[in-house]
Design an enzyme around this catalytic site. Sequence first.
Site, PDB file in Angstrom:
ATOM      1  N   GLU A   1      45.931 -13.054 -46.892  1.00  0.00           N
ATOM      2  CA  GLU A   1      44.751 -12.435 -46.284  1.00  0.00           C
ATOM      3  C   GLU A   1      43.906 -11.674 -47.309  1.00  0.00           C
ATOM      4  OE1 GLU A   1      45.915 -10.072 -42.880  1.00  0.00           O
ATOM      5  OE2 GLU A   1      46.205 -11.865 -41.669  1.00  0.00           O
TER       6      GLU A   1
ATOM      7  N   GLU B   1      48.569 -17.787 -38.636  1.00  0.00           N
ATOM      8  CA  GLU B   1      49.003 -16.662 -37.801  1.00  0.00           C
ATOM      9  C   GLU B   1      48.248 -16.673 -36.482  1.00  0.00           C
ATOM     10  OE1 GLU B   1      49.037 -12.735 -39.390  1.00  0.00           O
ATOM     11  OE2 GLU B   1      50.025 -13.357 -41.248  1.00  0.00           O
TER      12      GLU B   1
END
Length: 879
Positions: free
Chosen positions: A187, A256
């Site tokens: 991320e 995710e």
Amino acid sequence: MTSLSWKSSTLSFFLIVIALCFLHEALAVQVSHDGRALLINGERRIILSGSIHYPRSTPAMWPELIKKAKEGGLDAIETYVFWNAHEPVRRKYDFSGRNDLIRFLKTIQDAGLYAVLRIGPYACAEWNYGGFPVWLHNLPGIELRTYNKVFMDEMQNFTTLIVDMVKKEKLFAPQGGNIILAQIENEYGNVMGPYGDAGKAYLNWCANMAVSQNVGIPWIMCQQNDAPQPMINTCNGWYCHDFTPNNPNSPKMWTENWTGWFKNWGGKLPHRTAEDVAYAVARFFQTGGIFQNYYMYHGGTNFGRTAGGPYIATSYDYDAPLDEYGNLNQPKWGHLKQLHAVLHSMEKVLTHGDVNSTNMGNSVTVTSYKLNATSSCYISNANSTNDATITFQGRNFTIPAWSVSILPDCQTEAYNTAKVNAQTSIMVKKLNKAEDEEEAKSLKWSWRPEHISQFIKEGKGQSAENFLLEQKAATNDASDYLWYMMSLKFDEDESIWKTHNISLSVNTSGHVLHAFINGHELGYSYAQNGAFIYDFVKQIHLKKGRNVIALLSVTVGLKNYGAHFDMTPVGITGPVQLIGIKGDETVIKDLSLHTWKYRTGLQGLDREFLFSEWSPYASRWRSGGDMPTNTTMTWYKTTFKAPLGTDPVVVNLSGMGKGEAWINGMSIGRYWPSFVADEDGCTTDPCDYRGEYSDRKYHVPRSFLRDDENTLVLFEELGGNPSHVNFQTISVGRACANAYEGNTLELSCEGRSISAIKFASFGDPQGTCGAFVEGSCKGDKDAVDILSKECVGQETCSVEVSESTLGVASSCGDKTKRFAVEICMGEYPKHNYHQWYLKSSLDTKSLLGLSLTRLMALSSLSMPNGDNRMGREDLVYFD
Ligand SMILES: *[C@@H]1O[C@H](CO)[C@@H](O)[C@H](O)[C@H]1NC(C)=O
Ligand SMILES: *[C@@H]1O[C@H](CO)[C@@H](O)[C@H](O)[C@H]1NC(C)=O
Ligand SMILES: *[C@@H]1O[C@H](CO)[C@@H](O)[C@H](O)[C@H]1NC(C)=O
Ligand SMILES: *[C@@H]1O[C@H](CO)[C@@H](O)[C@H](O)[C@H]1NC(C)=O
Ligand SMILES: *[C@@H]1O[C@H](CO)[C@@H](O)[C@H](O)[C@H]1NC(C)=O
Ligand SMILES: *[C@@H]1O[C@H](CO)[C@@H](O)[C@H](O)[C@H]1NC(C)=O
Ligand SMILES: *[C@@H]1O[C@H](CO)[C@@H](O)[C@H](O)[C@H]1NC(C)=O
Ligand SMILES: *[C@@H]1O[C@H](CO)[C@@H](O)[C@H](O)[C@H]1NC(C)=O
Ligand SMILES: *[C@@H]1O[C@H](CO)[C@@H](O)[C@H](O)[C@H]1NC(C)=O
Ligand SMILES: CC(=O)N[C@H]1CO[C@H](CO)[C@@H](O)[C@@H]1O
């Protein structure tokens, strides 16, 4: 069981061993990708994956969790690698117990599932400091997650260590292992901006460093729209259907998909419905997705001090398909399992077919995938309020609001995300039924204070500085606790301190502060959610001569997310001031640059008097008489017998304030039941079993327990009363199920039998689990009787939901008929499992040439009571 002869069982066992060894050698798997899908040995595949983080459960739980994930229709298990768990001290490694990454990966392999390895090594993951060791932060000249040589050298050193370990065990797919994808960084795209050009350079370095590791499988970068080739950029989020990879050769992957959310101390209990998770997944596959990972599939527990922060709770249940203890979280697990089966059945056409998407207006979209004579369709209704009825290829379909229907043949609906045909389980907590019922009711406690007088009266420390130290720099995060102490000399002649009203003012960056003056406790205070810099102000009295100010600063999980999160200060960052007020005159004396003495940690932990009966400090526990309650800085200890059976065990710490708990010397995490959560976050019935649950109940893994006597030790920081503490087991108390006409209703009691049918009605039954009532119409057969014949006495059973089975329900008219049932659960069979100890006289390990780990996983054992013990009857015995 004992009649099973060693000979026959060993024979079959050896056959399995030989077969498995052969398989492991033979099956080198090539993983590649094109713009459409991941290719496994050249075949385009749809991969359904779920996150299970190995340190958040125990090795004894892993086989069962992975088995349930496989039964739930997953192809792969995904995990981060937790750097600070493995390298707590620079170049000193820990891969034991819950940190045994290789054992975890092999357990996945033995279950026949793929693995996705997110090395990071930055993890975020609501894990303490995002997985970075705090020593890293304290290296001279370092800057984390940017183009900084000190950092990059450490990152490469650790990444290489992990890759080499995994290679040595031949776990990457081309080596015959099960790891099909690897991730570098995590991320970073979300936070890269503030790092400027150095961030961009770092990103490219990450990609090159990853490629140079030669793992032979694709690398992914999640949330990184500018990921350089050959990195595949992937999506994280609640919904990912609008995501497009940055390269035509990268398939659409979702790393995710948040099945729920984590819990904060003092925060609401999160809940995400099964219908909404299923909707997000179906939309993703409708729009060309081919890999998706549930974050989390099993959340588990933040044992010890592993919770991130600030204020991430000990429970990491996440409202995931498997609950914190490993029970099926129904109906989520079952509803998604059915979705997975439908998606897998369409793999060929979804990964090869021609796509045609048609907007039908009002947020309704029909998407077809066509391959030769086969076609499969999705109809989505993204309108969150209105159901839609559409005519498609001459047929009418009603698509409930915010749902997706899947038609594998473009004609009949096999699945709708809003129609839950799975079982709902209501979990119940049972008080510990130990052999000695009396003992269960009243635990006997002993106690002792944490010795703090040398700090609060004398201000004695281990080190000194002429300024206020940031807490991570002072402690290396060896403990949550850091004492800041100073002494001040006052001359009575300095009249100002006599005439003015004096307060001590401490500006702290968190998280909890206890203040003392001259051995007297001034009180404590903690940051309320969201504001971690606050002032503690208390009126004080100074005495003539030497005064000692002692401040105990306590962290509750280090920050794990955000640009430069690692630089977020904790502890008493100052200023520390004395403020004298008289009328409108204010006098300030700044103490920040005085000499401060420091002491890290708790005395009790340092001296290990807690856990060892042989410790010279063991005798300092007191018992009998009046137990101190509502007293800060107090240790409590009790012994208890393990609850019988195999149901997960929790300890209810209701009545306690805040602190940490240990079972037989192993930390089950921080507790803070006095920081009461708001109302729980759910409105629907299936989550009614949660409520205060996570705040007051703490998982005690069975493998932490011994058969004879167990010890619970609590360090109570704020003051509490342990006489309310009790042990409970968690199990399915009642179960409900619902299935629409044309489906099959399936019931499963996970090892127990169905004892009775409480309710069954086919038609338009009303109400929710536990309170079902018949509706205005029903089938003309006795549904309870039909179900009883099929299910009572069974562990699992299924009934086809149709008029032919359940009777004609003519008065229902056009309504979609459903079958709702509630069942009662019987007791476990008496001799469901036995415990067998591996006798050390027989060296089974060398005999079979296998590690013990492998041996257990191989025979798919569940190990309810510990790592070196075997259970369940269908297995191999050693005698
Ligand atoms: C990691 O660093 C240590 C020295 O601190 C060195 O001995 C070791 O070889 C390095 N490992 C790798 C894989 O570079
Ligand atoms: C796509 O589907 C629509 C509606 O079913 C149809 O009108 C159109 O011809 C299809 N397009 C192609 C290229 O098949
Ligand atoms: C949902 O449907 C209602 C009623 O047809 C309509 O008014 C509304 O605009 C729709 N919303 C969306 C987002 O399509
Ligand atoms: C579809 O047809 C093509 C050629 O007509 C053939 O090569 C291919 O194998 C077929 N695909 C499937 C999945 O049947
Ligand atoms: C579909 O619905 C329309 C409008 O309600 C109705 O006229 C038509 O007969 C229905 N078609 C079928 C196949 O049921
Ligand atoms: C001193 O301050 C405290 C708290 O701010 C206040 O309650 C008290 O009345 C003050 N006393 C004097 C003498 O001003
Ligand atoms: C406490 O520290 C914060 C952050 O440095 C600052 O914003 C605040 O003004 C400080 N408070 C006092 C009383 O100095
Ligand atoms: C605990 O003690 C504090 C002061 O020491 C007091 O304010 C509080 O009411 C006490 N709580 C209980 C539950 O006795
Ligand atoms: C925990 O124990 C307390 C005291 O025995 C009890 O009142 C409470 O209901 C229990 N909490 C849960 C969630 O079972
Ligand atoms: C990182 C990310 O994708 N976050 C998104 C998750 O989903 C929520 C709700 O849809 C969005 O608000 C976030 O931006």
